[in-house]
Motif scaffolding. Structure first.
Motif, PDB file in Angstrom:
ATOM      1  N   GLN A  48       0.864  -1.188   0.000  1.00  0.00           N
ATOM      2  CA  GLN A  48       0.000   0.000   0.000  1.00  0.00           C
ATOM      3  C   GLN A  48       0.896   1.232   0.000  1.00  0.00           C
ATOM      4  O   GLN A  48       1.690   1.439   0.907  1.00  0.00           O
ATOM      5  N   ARG A  49       0.739   2.015  -1.107  1.00  0.00           N
ATOM      6  CA  ARG A  49       1.538   3.244  -1.184  1.00  0.00           C
ATOM      7  C   ARG A  49       0.692   4.397  -0.677  1.00  0.00           C
ATOM      8  O   ARG A  49      -0.511   4.401  -0.863  1.00  0.00           O
ATOM      9  N   GLU A  50       1.335   5.385  -0.175  1.00  0.00           N
ATOM     10  CA  GLU A  50       0.590   6.584   0.232  1.00  0.00           C
ATOM     11  C   GLU A  50       0.290   7.404  -1.020  1.00  0.00           C
ATOM     12  O   GLU A  50       1.045   7.352  -2.000  1.00  0.00           O
ATOM     13  N   PRO A  51      -0.845   8.138  -1.045  1.00  0.00           N
ATOM     14  CA  PRO A  51      -1.229   8.848  -2.278  1.00  0.00           C
ATOM     15  C   PRO A  51      -0.153   9.827  -2.728  1.00  0.00           C
ATOM     16  O   PRO A  51       0.538  10.431  -1.897  1.00  0.00           O
ATOM     17  N   LEU A  52      -0.116   9.952  -4.100  1.00  0.00           N
ATOM     18  CA  LEU A  52       0.879  10.856  -4.673  1.00  0.00           C
ATOM     19  C   LEU A  52       0.516  12.297  -4.347  1.00  0.00           C
ATOM     20  O   LEU A  52      -0.658  12.619  -4.121  1.00  0.00           O
ATOM     21  N   LEU A  53       1.518  13.139  -4.381  1.00  0.00           N
ATOM     22  CA  LEU A  53       1.284  14.569  -4.118  1.00  0.00           C
ATOM     23  C   LEU A  53       0.397  15.166  -5.218  1.00  0.00           C
ATOM     24  O   LEU A  53      -0.477  15.983  -4.962  1.00  0.00           O
ATOM     25  N   SER A  54       0.656  14.693  -6.452  1.00  0.00           N
ATOM     26  CA  SER A  54      -0.105  15.250  -7.577  1.00  0.00           C
ATOM     27  C   SER A  54      -1.590  14.910  -7.484  1.00  0.00           C
ATOM     28  O   SER A  54      -2.439  15.626  -8.011  1.00  0.00           O
TER      29      SER A  54
END
Lengths: 286, 287
Positions: A48-54
């Motif tokens: 699980q990745r944390e949401p991208l800044l974009s």
């Protein structure tokens, strides 16, 4: 020793005799069948990745400038796709567009092509299912490009074509009327424009549609080839417009009709000439 | 292609549309007007408008194209009447008026035609003797012709023989319950005949089938029938027509009278040979 071994193996056999690999029903795990989920979803094994800044920027029209700023603030390198300055240019152009629209000026660079005595036709077409009210489709001559149409619509109708897309249709095969050949039909060019304001075509009156439908049926009926006895048949179309309540025929053979008409003509001639002949005979004293 | 374009799209492009020409025969129902309602219609003559009836006028007193139908279009009816009169086949177009007059007088007197009767006409006395052919043509008849029927002469003849000579109403009754296709076709034809005889003022109950025949309707399509061993045949798709002459009770009465007259004129029947011997009688054998 050997006897000892034999005894051991027999003891082993006896002790293992009641051991079964298969589980007996009494030993089954006590589970409520309603709690069991067959084919449970297979998640959790991916990272699980944390949401991208974009992804955090959602409410901005041209967001890459904002996204770039966010990456700088976070001390991270911005992804390559957010690096170009194209959206700054786009924003500038958009502001310029709004200004020109408000001023009533053309929203594009006006073309310099001069057309004398044009005889081409540009047709506004009825929309198809996938068009929105903010779109309009035109049938245009094939030598026209999208810039030409934009210029044309602006100068003739004051209509702003905000975007123009081109559909060049393939030429269809057409069958010949009197032979087995097939020929290429015309290649049609259509252009769809985006408009600032919506336009909806008025509905075709029901009466006209019905009229056309009837007319088509009549055409179809009249185009049917007639052979043999059907050649005498008068069509019953248009509430008897063609037929008109014909009178019944008596049976007179064709041969008798031919001779009888001649004889009757002779007779009528004789009757018509009788006064003259009488007059002459009276004058001559015959 | 939207709905309107679909209907507007012509079926046959290079040929002129036939129905517009036919439609323009009627002058009171112009299909297209170049100026629409801008100009007033040409027929503004009041007397003429009153003749055509108020039903085709709109609230402003102008002719409303939408209200004109086949029933109230006087010009169209006039045209139809003229055309029907011209196209109609009747005996008075092919026989002298005097003969017709005399024939009608005999019929008026006796109820049907009797040959060899003495008639007074125009202060003159005539003895009218007509040939059987002339009598047949002068008596009222209805000639029926069917349209093209997908059947064969063999199939049609079976049905024709079944009803030939029957009264029309009896024939219709019989044909109605006959399951053959040609029975249905013939029934339709005879029903049309009844309508036509009513139009002529003849009693439909007295009509009978005088003659009824079938024939090839021509232009039969054919196709190959491929067979084994390099052989082949032709499959014909046969089309026929039916033709029928209906005659009235007048003819029935005449035929009955003629039969009676023939019977009266015939000599009494002799059961023994009463003829003179046609050879020389001698009292010995000749061999």
């Amino acid at each position: 020793m050997e006897a000892c071994n034999k005894m051991f193996s027999s003891l082993w056999k006896v002790s293992v005799r009641n051991l079964h690999h298969n589980m007996k029903p009494k030993n089954y795990p006590k589970v409520n069948s309603e709690d069991v989920v067959l084919n449970p979803p297979r998640y959790g094994y991916r990272k699980q990745r944390e949401p991208l800044l974009s992804q955090s920027v959602t409410d901005t029209l041209l967001p890459s400038e904002v996204i770039r700023q966010k990456y700088i603030e976070a001390g991270k390198p911005a992804p390559i796709k957010f690096l170009p300055k194209s959206d700054i240019i786009a924003r500038k152009n958009l502001i310029q567009l709004h200004e020109r629209i408000e001023l009533g000026l053309p929203h594009f660079k006006v073309g310099g092509k001069k057309v004398y005595f044009p005889k081409q036709r540009i047709c506004l077409l009825r929309p198809n299912a996938k068009q929105t009210p903010y779109q309009a489709k035109f049938l245009v001559p094939k030598n026209m490009n999208r810039l030409d149409l934009r210029d044309y619509l602006w100068h003739v109708y004051g209509l702003r074509a905000l975007n123009v897309t081109v559909q060049l249709l393939h030429s269809r095969w057409q069958r010949g009327q009197h032979d087995l050949g097939r020929y290429r039909g015309p290649q049609l060019k259509k252009m769809t424009i985006d408009m600032a304001e919506p336009f909806v075509w008025p509905e075709v009156p029901k009466k006209i549609v019905e009229q056309q439908q009837e007319q088509r049926e009549v055409q179809f009926a009249l185009a049917q080839p007639k052979t043999g006895s059907d050649e005498k048949k008068v069509s019953d179309l248009y509430d008897g417009l063609y037929k008109g309540n014909p009178l019944p025929n008596a049976f007179v053979p064709a041969n008798f009709r031919r001779t009888g008409a001649g004889e009757l003509g002779q007779y009528k001639k004789q009757v018509a000439g009788k006064p003259d002949r009488d007059l002459v005979s009276k004058y001559l004293g015959l | 292609m939207n709905r309107l374009a679909f209907y507007i799209r012509p079926l046959v492009r290079p040929q002129p549309v036939a129905w517009t020409a036919a439609r323009s025969l009627s002058q009171t129902t112009p299909l297209f007007s170049l100026f629409g309602n801008v100009t007033s219609p040409k027929t503004t003559d009041k007397a003429e408008q009153e003749q055509k009836g108020q039903e085709i006028l709109n609230s402003e007193g102008e002719i409303d194209i939408d209200k004109i139908t086949v029933e109230n279009d006087t010009d169209l009816q006039k045209f139809h009447a003229e055309r029907n009169k011209k196209d109609r086949i009747s005996i008075d177009k092919y026989i002298t008026p005097l003969k017709l007059e005399l024939f009608n007088k005999v019929v008026e007197e006796h109820g049907f035609y009797k040959n060899g009767q003495v008639v007074q006409h125009d202060g003159k006395t005539f003895k009218l003797n007509l040939t059987p052919k002339e009598i047949e043509l002068l008596e009222p008849s209805v000639y029926l012709e069917s349209t093209r029927i997908k059947s064969s002469m063999k199939k049609a003849t079976q049905v024709n023989r079944f009803v030939r000579g029957l009264d029309v109403k009896t024939a219709i009754n019989q044909l109605h319950f006959n399951p053959k296709k040609m029975s249905t076709e013939l029934e339709k034809l005879l029903k049309e005949g009844l309508e036509q005889s009513t139009k002529l003022g003849l009693n439909p109950d007295g009509m009978y089938i005088h003659s009824l025949w079938t024939g090839s309707d021509g232009q039969w399509p054919w196709r190959m029938d491929f067979k084994g061993r390099g052989r082949g045949g032709i499959i014909l798709h046969r089309y026929v027509h039916l033709k029928c002459i209906l005659k009235s009770e007048q003819t029935k009465k005449r035929l009955a009278w003629e039969k009676q007259q023939k019977q009266l004129a015939s000599k009494p029947k002799m059961f023994l040979v009463n003829e003179p011997l046609n050879f020389s009688v001698r009292p010995w054998y000749k061999w």
